[in-house]
Write a protein that holds these residues in place. Structure first.
Motif, PDB file in Angstrom:
ATOM      1  N   UNK A  46      -2.074  29.685  57.695  1.00  0.00           N
ATOM      2  CA  UNK A  46      -0.827  28.966  57.978  1.00  0.00           C
ATOM      3  C   UNK A  46       0.206  29.908  58.588  1.00  0.00           C
ATOM      4  N   UNK A  47       0.318  31.102  58.047  1.00  0.00           N
ATOM      5  CA  UNK A  47       1.295  32.069  58.537  1.00  0.00           C
ATOM      6  C   UNK A  47       0.977  32.495  59.967  1.00  0.00           C
ATOM      7  N   UNK A  48      -0.297  32.790  60.230  1.00  0.00           N
ATOM      8  CA  UNK A  48      -0.696  33.197  61.581  1.00  0.00           C
ATOM      9  C   UNK A  48      -0.449  32.087  62.592  1.00  0.00           C
ATOM     10  N   UNK A  49      -0.748  30.851  62.208  1.00  0.00           N
ATOM     11  CA  UNK A  49      -0.514  29.728  63.104  1.00  0.00           C
ATOM     12  C   UNK A  49       0.965  29.597  63.434  1.00  0.00           C
TER      13      UNK A  49
ATOM     14  N   UNK B 263      -4.606  18.046  65.930  1.00  0.00           N
ATOM     15  CA  UNK B 263      -4.085  18.866  67.024  1.00  0.00           C
ATOM     16  C   UNK B 263      -2.801  19.511  66.541  1.00  0.00           C
ATOM     17  N   UNK B 264      -2.157  20.293  67.398  1.00  0.00           N
ATOM     18  CA  UNK B 264      -0.932  20.998  66.994  1.00  0.00           C
ATOM     19  C   UNK B 264      -0.059  21.181  68.225  1.00  0.00           C
ATOM     20  N   UNK B 265       1.242  20.895  68.055  1.00  0.00           N
ATOM     21  CA  UNK B 265       2.188  21.068  69.159  1.00  0.00           C
ATOM     22  C   UNK B 265       3.539  21.486  68.597  1.00  0.00           C
ATOM     23  N   UNK B 266       4.600  21.381  69.401  1.00  0.00           N
ATOM     24  CA  UNK B 266       5.910  21.892  68.999  1.00  0.00           C
ATOM     25  C   UNK B 266       6.481  21.169  67.785  1.00  0.00           C
ATOM     26  N   UNK B 267       6.105  19.911  67.584  1.00  0.00           N
ATOM     27  CA  UNK B 267       6.606  19.178  66.429  1.00  0.00           C
ATOM     28  C   UNK B 267       5.937  19.662  65.148  1.00  0.00           C
ATOM     29  N   UNK B 268       4.660  19.983  65.231  1.00  0.00           N
ATOM     30  CA  UNK B 268       3.994  20.582  64.094  1.00  0.00           C
ATOM     31  C   UNK B 268       4.538  21.969  63.799  1.00  0.00           C
ATOM     32  N   UNK B 269       4.875  22.699  64.841  1.00  0.00           N
ATOM     33  CA  UNK B 269       5.431  24.042  64.681  1.00  0.00           C
ATOM     34  C   UNK B 269       6.723  24.003  63.868  1.00  0.00           C
ATOM     35  N   UNK B 270       7.624  23.073  64.182  1.00  0.00           N
ATOM     36  CA  UNK B 270       8.893  22.970  63.469  1.00  0.00           C
ATOM     37  C   UNK B 270       8.664  22.577  62.013  1.00  0.00           C
ATOM     38  N   UNK B 271       7.753  21.633  61.774  1.00  0.00           N
ATOM     39  CA  UNK B 271       7.508  21.200  60.406  1.00  0.00           C
ATOM     40  C   UNK B 271       6.771  22.260  59.599  1.00  0.00           C
ATOM     41  N   UNK B 272       5.917  23.033  60.254  1.00  0.00           N
ATOM     42  CA  UNK B 272       5.186  24.088  59.547  1.00  0.00           C
ATOM     43  C   UNK B 272       6.143  25.118  58.975  1.00  0.00           C
ATOM     44  N   UNK B 273       7.200  25.446  59.704  1.00  0.00           N
ATOM     45  CA  UNK B 273       8.184  26.393  59.176  1.00  0.00           C
ATOM     46  C   UNK B 273       8.821  25.850  57.900  1.00  0.00           C
ATOM     47  N   UNK B 274       9.162  24.562  57.890  1.00  0.00           N
ATOM     48  CA  UNK B 274       9.717  23.942  56.676  1.00  0.00           C
ATOM     49  C   UNK B 274       8.678  23.914  55.563  1.00  0.00           C
ATOM     50  N   UNK B 275       7.429  23.633  55.924  1.00  0.00           N
ATOM     51  CA  UNK B 275       6.352  23.556  54.939  1.00  0.00           C
ATOM     52  C   UNK B 275       6.159  24.895  54.233  1.00  0.00           C
ATOM     53  N   UNK B 276       6.219  25.978  54.990  1.00  0.00           N
ATOM     54  CA  UNK B 276       6.038  27.303  54.395  1.00  0.00           C
ATOM     55  C   UNK B 276       7.162  27.640  53.419  1.00  0.00           C
ATOM     56  N   UNK B 277       8.339  27.069  53.629  1.00  0.00           N
ATOM     57  CA  UNK B 277       9.445  27.273  52.688  1.00  0.00           C
ATOM     58  C   UNK B 277       9.334  26.360  51.475  1.00  0.00           C
ATOM     59  N   UNK B 278       8.905  25.125  51.713  1.00  0.00           N
ATOM     60  CA  UNK B 278       8.848  24.138  50.629  1.00  0.00           C
ATOM     61  C   UNK B 278       7.661  24.349  49.698  1.00  0.00           C
ATOM     62  N   UNK B 279       6.592  24.964  50.194  1.00  0.00           N
ATOM     63  CA  UNK B 279       5.376  25.147  49.399  1.00  0.00           C
ATOM     64  C   UNK B 279       5.040  26.639  49.338  1.00  0.00           C
ATOM     65  N   UNK B 280       5.581  27.358  48.372  1.00  0.00           N
ATOM     66  CA  UNK B 280       5.308  28.794  48.263  1.00  0.00           C
ATOM     67  C   UNK B 280       3.830  29.077  48.024  1.00  0.00           C
ATOM     68  N   UNK B 281       3.364  30.204  48.581  1.00  0.00           N
ATOM     69  CA  UNK B 281       2.003  30.640  48.311  1.00  0.00           C
ATOM     70  C   UNK B 281       0.958  30.123  49.271  1.00  0.00           C
ATOM     71  N   UNK B 282       1.352  29.412  50.340  1.00  0.00           N
ATOM     72  CA  UNK B 282       0.350  28.883  51.270  1.00  0.00           C
ATOM     73  C   UNK B 282       0.240  29.719  52.544  1.00  0.00           C
ATOM     74  N   UNK B 283       1.014  30.792  52.647  1.00  0.00           N
ATOM     75  CA  UNK B 283       1.020  31.595  53.878  1.00  0.00           C
ATOM     76  C   UNK B 283      -0.386  32.011  54.299  1.00  0.00           C
ATOM     77  N   UNK B 284      -1.207  32.431  53.326  1.00  0.00           N
ATOM     78  CA  UNK B 284      -2.537  32.935  53.657  1.00  0.00           C
ATOM     79  C   UNK B 284      -3.632  31.877  53.531  1.00  0.00           C
ATOM     80  N   UNK B 285      -3.254  30.634  53.275  1.00  0.00           N
ATOM     81  CA  UNK B 285      -4.245  29.569  53.162  1.00  0.00           C
ATOM     82  C   UNK B 285      -4.705  29.144  54.559  1.00  0.00           C
ATOM     83  N   UNK B 286      -5.924  28.631  54.641  1.00  0.00           N
ATOM     84  CA  UNK B 286      -6.525  28.325  55.935  1.00  0.00           C
ATOM     85  C   UNK B 286      -5.857  27.124  56.589  1.00  0.00           C
TER      86      UNK B 286
END
Length: 519
Positions: free
Chosen positions: A26-29, A383-406
């Protein structure tokens, strides 16, 4: 850019640089998606299968009331409609008294038509639709074969429009043009925007109130009206829940486009706000409305789970300046819901879950399950685009510990999924029907990411998901037995290999090397 000047919508690879192949964390993406479009250049050296945008487009238009769908294709493509025939009328009746069920005509192109052209059959089908059903709209779906052989359907339909009363809506949804199935949403919205929206598309000239008081009331109603967009990704109970929430904020709701009447689109621009439940579905529509009619939109997240439902409501409230009213509503709903969820959180605490589906829905669903105490161990997006990119940043804040998850991106690549599930061994798999069957054969408990008869959205959706997941997790013996007695068509050697070995990340690697070389 005004795409409506063109006959067809652009594909998402061109319009949004959408990515259809990725394997990493998740973090790399999150980091790599910000590197100037390099993620778009990833590709597969082997692809198992992929979705067709025609089938997704048919799912949107088939529900439109008082319309006939003409599928210009061989009979196999038109057979997609069979899966919708049984339930379509029921769901129309849940939303309106005027329900006629599913009506479609297939032009049944054959080998002779591939050589000589299928334009004659298209004319016959449209005229038959008019004579047989007298609909308000005839929706013509252009599939792969007529596009490949060069049938000029737009010229034919322009000519036929002078011969029929129904409004003709061409939809260019040829599956071979794109690997991103979500282009189907753009194709349908493109046809609707060009042919149904606007006063010039009205069947009858409307008469506005002459009384200033009545006109003031009409304008006041418009100033509190929101278009709630549903492309088939929420059930009727989901609609009822979101309408309940919006009504609690003293807002009026118009639901588009699924299960709507063609007339509902004519003056759909008479609204204060467009409210999306998913950017993957609706960005084409809302951005056009903003540029042409000046109507703003809310599209940051999908109201699945407590956190994202709260965000969704606050975004809407901020536009209308009713933040205090919204906060009182949110506090009351959250307090009651959290109390009701306590026994389910105790039961689900620490259970591992893997979620796959559309990029926006999987992250909000994963946040919901995390809030219930579960551990998110992996995600797969179509798939993944700019809208997923914006939500992924929020997701990484809202769900701690998923940075290294696939985080795997790829529609239809079940061989990758099988490899990942063998490695991760989740307690629960959440996905759509096709992937669910494969996961269940590996012995994993499954939960549908969406269902036309179930509630997922809003606060009621949180409780419904919690109760259903808890019931599934109490007894997983069926899936364990199924996994012990079935076998997927992959060799054991595949499970020991890198699940992403067929994804070519060379474009990303070249970009990173270039950055390092340039300091």
């Amino acid at each position: 850019m005004d795409y409506l000047k063109n006959k067809a919508a652009p594909i998402r690879e061109d319009r949004l640089a959408a990515c259809g192949a990725y394997g990493g964390s998740c973090c790399d993406l999150s980091g790599q998606s910000k590197k100037g479009g390099c993620l778009f250049n990833t590709k597969r050296t082997f692809s198992q299968t992929q979705g067709c945008q025609l089938s997704l487009s048919l799912g949107m238009v088939a529900s439109m009331r008082d319309s006939v769908v003409v599928v210009h294709s061989p009979v196999g493509c038109g057979a997609n409609m069979l899966q919708m025939a049984g339930i379509n009328k029921v769901f129309q009746q849940l939303r309106s008294a005027s329900a006629r069920g599913l009506r479609w005509i297939n032009t049944n192109l054959d080998q002779v038509d591939v050589i000589q052209g299928g334009e004659k059959k298209l004319r016959q089908a449209v005229l038959k639709a008019e004579q047989e059903f007298r609909p308000e709209a005839i929706i013509v779906m252009n599939a792969c074969v007529p596009a490949l052989i060069g049938d000029d359907i737009d010229s034919i339909l322009d000519d036929l429009q002078t011969q029929v009363n129904a409004r003709i809506v061409p939809i260019h949804c040829e599956g071979f043009k794109t690997r991103i199935q979500a282009t189907a949403y753009d194709a349908v919205y493109h046809g609707i925007l060009r042919n149904l929206v606007g006063e010039d598309k009205a069947r009858d000239k409307r008469v506005l109130p002459e009384d200033p008081l009545e006109e003031a009331k009409r304008q006041a109603r418009i100033s509190r009206t929101v278009n709630l967009l549903n492309v088939g990704s929420m059930s009727r109970v989901d609609e009822v829940e979101l309408i309940r929430i919006l009504n609690a904020l003293d807002l009026e709701v118009r639901v588009l486009p699924c299960f709507s009447h063609p007339d509902d689109f004519t003056y759909s621009y008479e609204a204060a706000l467009n409210v999306s439940i998913c950017a993957t579905h609706d960005d084409y529509f809302v951005e056009h409305f903003q540029s042409k009619y000046g109507i703003p939109y809310v599209m940051r997240t999908i109201p699945i789970g407590i956190t994202n439902t709260n965000k969704w409501i606050r975004d809407i409230a901020a536009y209308f300046g009713i933040e205090e009213q919204a906060e009182r509503f949110i506090d009351a709903e959250n307090r009651e819901l959290n109390q009701a969820l306590e026994p389910y959180r105790r039961q689900l605490q620490g259970k591992k879950v893997f979620v796959t589906g559309g990029e926006i829905r999987i992250m909000t669903t994963a946040e919901l399950l995390y809030n219930l105490g579960m551990e998110v161990v992996g995600l797969r997006g179509y798939h993944f685009d700019k809208y997923g990119e914006a939500l992924l940043d929020d997701f990484l804040q809202d769900v701690p510990g998923v940075d290294d998850k696939v985080f795997n991106i790829g529609a239809g690549q079940l061989f990758e999924q099988a490899n990942l599930l063998r490695r991760i061994q989740p307690d629960l798999y959440v996905g759509h029907l096709g992937g669910n069957g494969s996961a269940s054969k590996q012995g994993f408990s499954i939960f549908p990411l969406f269902g036309q008869s179930n509630d997922y959205l809003g606060y009621q959706g949180v409780f419904e998901v919690a109760t259903r997941v808890a019931r599934i997790m109490r007894n997983s013996s069926f899936n364990r037995n199924l996994g012990g007695n079935t076998k997927l068509p992959y060799r054991e050697s595949w499970y020991s290999e890198d699940p992403f070995r067929y994804i070519d990340h060379s474009a990303l690697e070249e970009h990173e090397a270039e950055v390092v070389a340039n300091g």
